[in-house]
Design a protein around this motif. Structure first.
Motif, short mmCIF file in Angstrom:
data_model
loop_
_atom_site.label_atom_id
_atom_site.label_comp_id
_atom_site.label_asym_id
_atom_site.label_seq_id
_atom_site.Cartn_x
_atom_site.Cartn_y
_atom_site.Cartn_z
N LEU A 1 12.03 -3.37 13.13
CA LEU A 1 12.87 -2.91 14.25
C LEU A 1 12.45 -1.53 14.72
N ALA A 2 12.28 -0.59 13.77
CA ALA A 2 11.98 0.79 14.15
C ALA A 2 10.63 0.87 14.87
N GLY A 3 9.60 0.23 14.32
CA GLY A 3 8.27 0.30 14.92
C GLY A 3 8.25 -0.32 16.32
N LEU B 1 0.50 -1.31 13.63
CA LEU B 1 -0.14 -1.98 12.48
C LEU B 1 0.95 -2.58 11.60
N GLU B 2 0.91 -3.87 11.39
CA GLU B 2 1.93 -4.52 10.55
C GLU B 2 1.23 -5.23 9.39
N LYS B 3 1.66 -4.93 8.19
CA LYS B 3 0.95 -5.52 7.04
C LYS B 3 1.28 -7.01 6.84
N GLY C 1 9.81 -7.29 9.98
CA GLY C 1 10.31 -6.63 8.77
C GLY C 1 11.57 -7.32 8.24
N ARG C 2 12.56 -6.51 7.92
CA ARG C 2 13.80 -7.06 7.34
C ARG C 2 14.73 -7.64 8.41
N ALA C 3 14.34 -7.55 9.68
CA ALA C 3 15.16 -8.16 10.74
C ALA C 3 14.61 -9.54 11.12
N GLY D 1 19.60 -12.23 4.43
CA GLY D 1 20.93 -11.77 4.03
C GLY D 1 21.81 -11.61 5.25
N PRO D 2 23.09 -11.29 5.00
CA PRO D 2 24.04 -11.20 6.12
C PRO D 2 23.72 -10.04 7.04
N HIS D 3 23.61 -10.28 8.32
CA HIS D 3 23.31 -9.21 9.29
C HIS D 3 24.39 -9.19 10.38
N ALA D 4 24.97 -8.02 10.57
CA ALA D 4 26.01 -7.85 11.60
C ALA D 4 25.66 -6.62 12.42
N LEU D 5 25.71 -6.75 13.73
CA LEU D 5 25.32 -5.64 14.61
C LEU D 5 26.59 -4.99 15.16
N THR E 1 28.46 -0.46 4.92
CA THR E 1 27.15 0.20 4.70
C THR E 1 26.30 -0.45 3.60
N TYR E 2 26.86 -1.37 2.84
CA TYR E 2 26.17 -2.00 1.70
C TYR E 2 25.98 -1.01 0.55
N CYS E 3 26.48 0.21 0.67
CA CYS E 3 26.33 1.19 -0.42
C CYS E 3 27.43 0.96 -1.44
N CYS F 1 -2.87 -3.61 6.83
CA CYS F 1 -2.09 -2.79 5.90
C CYS F 1 -2.65 -1.37 5.82
N PHE F 2 -1.82 -0.41 6.19
CA PHE F 2 -2.16 1.01 6.09
C PHE F 2 -2.31 1.38 4.61
N LYS F 3 -3.43 2.05 4.28
CA LYS F 3 -3.61 2.40 2.85
C LYS F 3 -3.62 3.91 2.65
N LEU G 1 9.02 5.78 -0.02
CA LEU G 1 8.29 5.89 -1.30
C LEU G 1 6.79 5.69 -1.09
N GLU G 2 6.45 4.77 -0.19
CA GLU G 2 5.04 4.51 0.07
C GLU G 2 4.40 5.69 0.81
N LEU G 3 5.16 6.30 1.70
CA LEU G 3 4.63 7.47 2.41
C LEU G 3 4.39 8.61 1.42
N GLY H 1 12.87 4.72 10.93
CA GLY H 1 13.27 3.65 10.03
C GLY H 1 14.71 3.87 9.60
N ASP H 2 15.24 2.91 8.87
CA ASP H 2 16.67 3.02 8.51
C ASP H 2 16.94 4.21 7.59
N TRP H 3 15.89 4.81 7.03
CA TRP H 3 16.05 5.93 6.11
C TRP H 3 15.82 7.28 6.79
C1 FAD Z 1 20.38 -8.22 2.92
C2 FAD Z 1 20.34 -7.31 4.11
C3 FAD Z 1 21.45 -7.21 4.93
C4 FAD Z 1 21.43 -6.32 6.01
N1 FAD Z 1 22.52 -6.26 6.85
C5 FAD Z 1 22.53 -5.42 7.89
C6 FAD Z 1 23.65 -5.34 8.77
O1 FAD Z 1 24.61 -6.06 8.61
N2 FAD Z 1 23.62 -4.46 9.78
C7 FAD Z 1 22.54 -3.62 9.99
O2 FAD Z 1 22.56 -2.81 10.91
N3 FAD Z 1 21.47 -3.68 9.18
C8 FAD Z 1 21.44 -4.56 8.14
N4 FAD Z 1 20.35 -4.62 7.31
C9 FAD Z 1 19.31 -3.62 7.46
C10 FAD Z 1 18.32 -3.92 8.57
O3 FAD Z 1 17.73 -5.18 8.38
C11 FAD Z 1 17.25 -2.82 8.45
O4 FAD Z 1 17.87 -1.55 8.49
C12 FAD Z 1 16.23 -2.87 9.57
O5 FAD Z 1 15.73 -4.16 9.75
C13 FAD Z 1 15.13 -1.89 9.16
O6 FAD Z 1 14.11 -1.83 10.11
P1 FAD Z 1 12.88 -0.87 9.83
O7 FAD Z 1 11.95 -1.06 10.94
O8 FAD Z 1 13.41 0.50 9.55
O9 FAD Z 1 12.26 -1.34 8.46
P2 FAD Z 1 11.54 -2.72 8.09
O10 FAD Z 1 12.27 -3.86 8.70
O11 FAD Z 1 11.38 -2.72 6.61
O12 FAD Z 1 10.14 -2.61 8.79
C14 FAD Z 1 9.07 -1.88 8.25
C15 FAD Z 1 7.82 -2.68 8.54
O13 FAD Z 1 6.70 -1.90 8.09
C16 FAD Z 1 5.78 -2.77 7.49
N5 FAD Z 1 4.96 -1.97 6.58
C17 FAD Z 1 5.36 -1.31 5.46
N6 FAD Z 1 4.34 -0.69 4.87
C18 FAD Z 1 3.26 -0.94 5.65
C19 FAD Z 1 1.89 -0.56 5.55
N7 FAD Z 1 1.41 0.15 4.53
N8 FAD Z 1 1.03 -0.98 6.52
C20 FAD Z 1 1.48 -1.73 7.56
N9 FAD Z 1 2.77 -2.13 7.68
C21 FAD Z 1 3.65 -1.73 6.75
C22 FAD Z 1 6.65 -3.79 6.78
O14 FAD Z 1 5.93 -4.98 6.50
C23 FAD Z 1 7.78 -4.00 7.79
O15 FAD Z 1 7.51 -5.03 8.68
C24 FAD Z 1 20.31 -5.52 6.25
C25 FAD Z 1 19.17 -5.65 5.44
C26 FAD Z 1 19.18 -6.54 4.39
C27 FAD Z 1 17.96 -6.68 3.55
#
Ligand code: FAD
Length: 431
Positions: A14-16, A33-35, A41-43, A56-60, A163-165, A217-219, A251-253, A396-398
């Motif tokens: 999502l972020a990228g 670049l997507e590995k 990613g997680r979306a 897993g459960p996703h709610a916007l 927040t899942y925390c 994959c970025f190394k 952590l990878e960065l 990113g989400d962090w």
């Molecule tokens: C079980 C679960 C439930 C969730 N529920 C919710 C919710 O209800 N509401 C909500 O808002 N959010 C929810 N989320 C969180 C949400 O899915 C994430 O916050 C969001 O998708 C994160 O996007 P991102 O781009 O930051 O990270 P990611 O989706 O992790 O994307 C990072 C991308 O970078 C790629 N990458 C990593 N390292 C490298 C590398 N070295 N070289 C090239 N590519 C690389 C990865 O393959 C990945 O595609 C949930 C997540 C999970 C797992």
């Protein structure tokens, strides 16, 4: 001649993809670049049989920052808000959840005085200013809000839901309360899952001229003369960029930067702790108990919700897609088998005999829901890091000081895109 990209984005989640869309159309050359084999990613949403499984459960959140950014980018989405309500489990007994007026009036979970206290706390949350809570943990905030143990446990449950925390002792009250406020204004379960967002973001980026390359994959990374970055991929291909936007895990960065200490004389990125959970994603040909759509436990960190009741997640209308989730504390080292059994048993309580109707299921024993548990002082740590390497950006989400989950991913992506554009504008005027 080697091509130099204006921006190399690492990660096509999502972020990228949001950053790529915000940057596109400004005359910059952009490479994502997507590995993985696919972006998202997680979306990502996986189609298994006739059903759509989010990871897993996703709610916007309906009124959050993410929705405004998606709307600015003309991304369309549909779905419905789940009804606030359902039931809460405590020591094997079910109670109406006091999240609606009727739930509050009828629940046997709270005594009359506790009902008043809970209603007062909910009102206080709606007018709270999270910015003023940056020096306390969520646990400290909860204790200041109320001395009533049942109301405290409802607040912890609401924190987990939003927040899942599951670490009130560690998590910053600022981010958790801010998310609770956002989530209480309503959330959406999306038709066809979050893949619908990813597909549009991906297509729009490509149409606008962004190069999106998967299985790259970025190394490693080095800085070169004239402020250029040399990015080395795992197949040893090299890519040059004027700016690098990192959206992978922190952590990878940290690892990448630690491997080049001479090149990057900076304080390493702090060792952020991810928020993790386990998810049992299930498709049933029909629900054994169609009235039971949402439940959480007050005593165990578990969640159950039938997402297909509100979103189109199946090509076949009679089937159901549901999620059962176990929240983890960062210091917990769970046994996946035990957790799976726990989740299956919770589902059995909600939907007795569910196995007779099982079409498909998937168990994710340990998935990072958010790459950083927000803790006190993280704002300063992130700000320090962002200034440390000119030309290196994070999203990113962090990476947002104020938000997490999709709210954090999208706000930090938009911010990084704006910062990159401002830098490129300065460079253009200086040349
Ligand atoms: C079980 C679960 C439930 C969730 N529920 C919710 C919710 O209800 N509401 C909500 O808002 N959010 C929810 N989320 C969180 C949400 O899915 C994430 O916050 C969001 O998708 C994160 O996007 P991102 O781009 O930051 O990270 P990611 O989706 O992790 O994307 C990072 C991308 O970078 C790629 N990458 C990593 N390292 C490298 C590398 N070295 N070289 C090239 N590519 C690389 C990865 O393959 C990945 O595609 C949930 C997540 C999970 C797992």
């Amino acid at each position: 001649m080697t091509h130099t990209w204006d921006v190399v984005i690492v990660g096509g989640g999502l972020a990228g993809l949001v950053a790529a869309n915000c940057l596109a159309g400004n005359g910059l050359s952009i490479l994502v670049l997507e590995k993985g084999a696919e972006v998202g990613g997680r979306a990502r949403t996986q189609r298994i049989g006739h059903q759509y499984f989010n990871l897993g459960p996703h709610a916007l959140p309906q009124k959050g920052k993410a929705v405004s950014i998606l709307e600015e980018l003309d991304i369309e989405f549909s779905g419905k808000p789940p009804k606030l309500g359902g039931q809460l489990m405590k020591e094997g007994l079910a109670y109406a959840a006091p999240f609606t007026l009727s739930g509050l009036a009828t629940t046997r979970l709270l005594q009359a005085r506790e009902r008043m206290e809970w209603a007062k706390v909910l009102l206080q949350i709606s007018s709270a200013d999270p910015g003023k809570l940056s020096h306390q943990t969520f646990e400290q905030w909860v204790r200041r809000m109320t001395g009533s143990a049942p109301v405290q446990s409802l607040l912890y449950l609401l924190g987990r839901l939003a927040t899942y925390c599951h670490a009130p002792d560690l998590a910053s009250a600022k981010v958790i309360v801010s998310h609770i406020k956002t989530v209480l204004s309503g959330v959406l379960y999306l038709d066809h899952g979050w893949q619908s967002l990813i597909d549009q973001l991906h297509n729009r980026a490509v149409i606008s001229g962004v190069q999106v390359q998967s299985q790259k994959c970025f190394k490693q990374m080095n800085t070169e003369q004239h402020g250029l970055f040399k990015v080395i991929l795992s197949d040893d291909e090299k890519v040059w960029g004027r700016n690098v936007l990192w959206t992978g895990a922190p952590l990878e960065l940290s690892r990448v930067l630690a491997e080049q200490p001479a090149n990057f004389p900076v304080d390493p990125l702090p060792a952020f702790v991810p928020v993790k959970g386990a998810s049992l994603d299930v498709a049933l040909s029909r629900l054994p108990n169609p009235k039971q759509l949402f439940s959480m436990s007050l005593t165990e960190p578990v969640y159950f919700s039938v997402h297909s009741n509100y979103a189109r997640l199946s090509d076949d209308v009679s089937s159901a897609v549901l999620h059962v989730l176990r929240y983890y504390h960062p210091e917990e080292h769970p046994d996946p088998k035990r957790i799976r059994t726990e989740l299956e048993q919770f589902l059995e309580q909600m939907q007795p005999g569910w196995r007779n109707y099982e079409l498909n299921s998937r168990f994710l024993p340990q998935i990072a829901v958010n790459q950083r548990l927000p803790q006190i002082g993280d704002e300063q740590r992130l700000a320090r890091f962002k200034k440390s390497i000119p030309g290196l950006y994070i999203a990113g989400d962090w990476a947002s000081p104020d938000f997490m989950l999709a709210e954090g991913a999208l706000t930090s992506a938009k911010q990084a895109a704006e910062d990159i554009m401002a830098k490129e504008k300065r460079r253009y005027h200086a040349d």
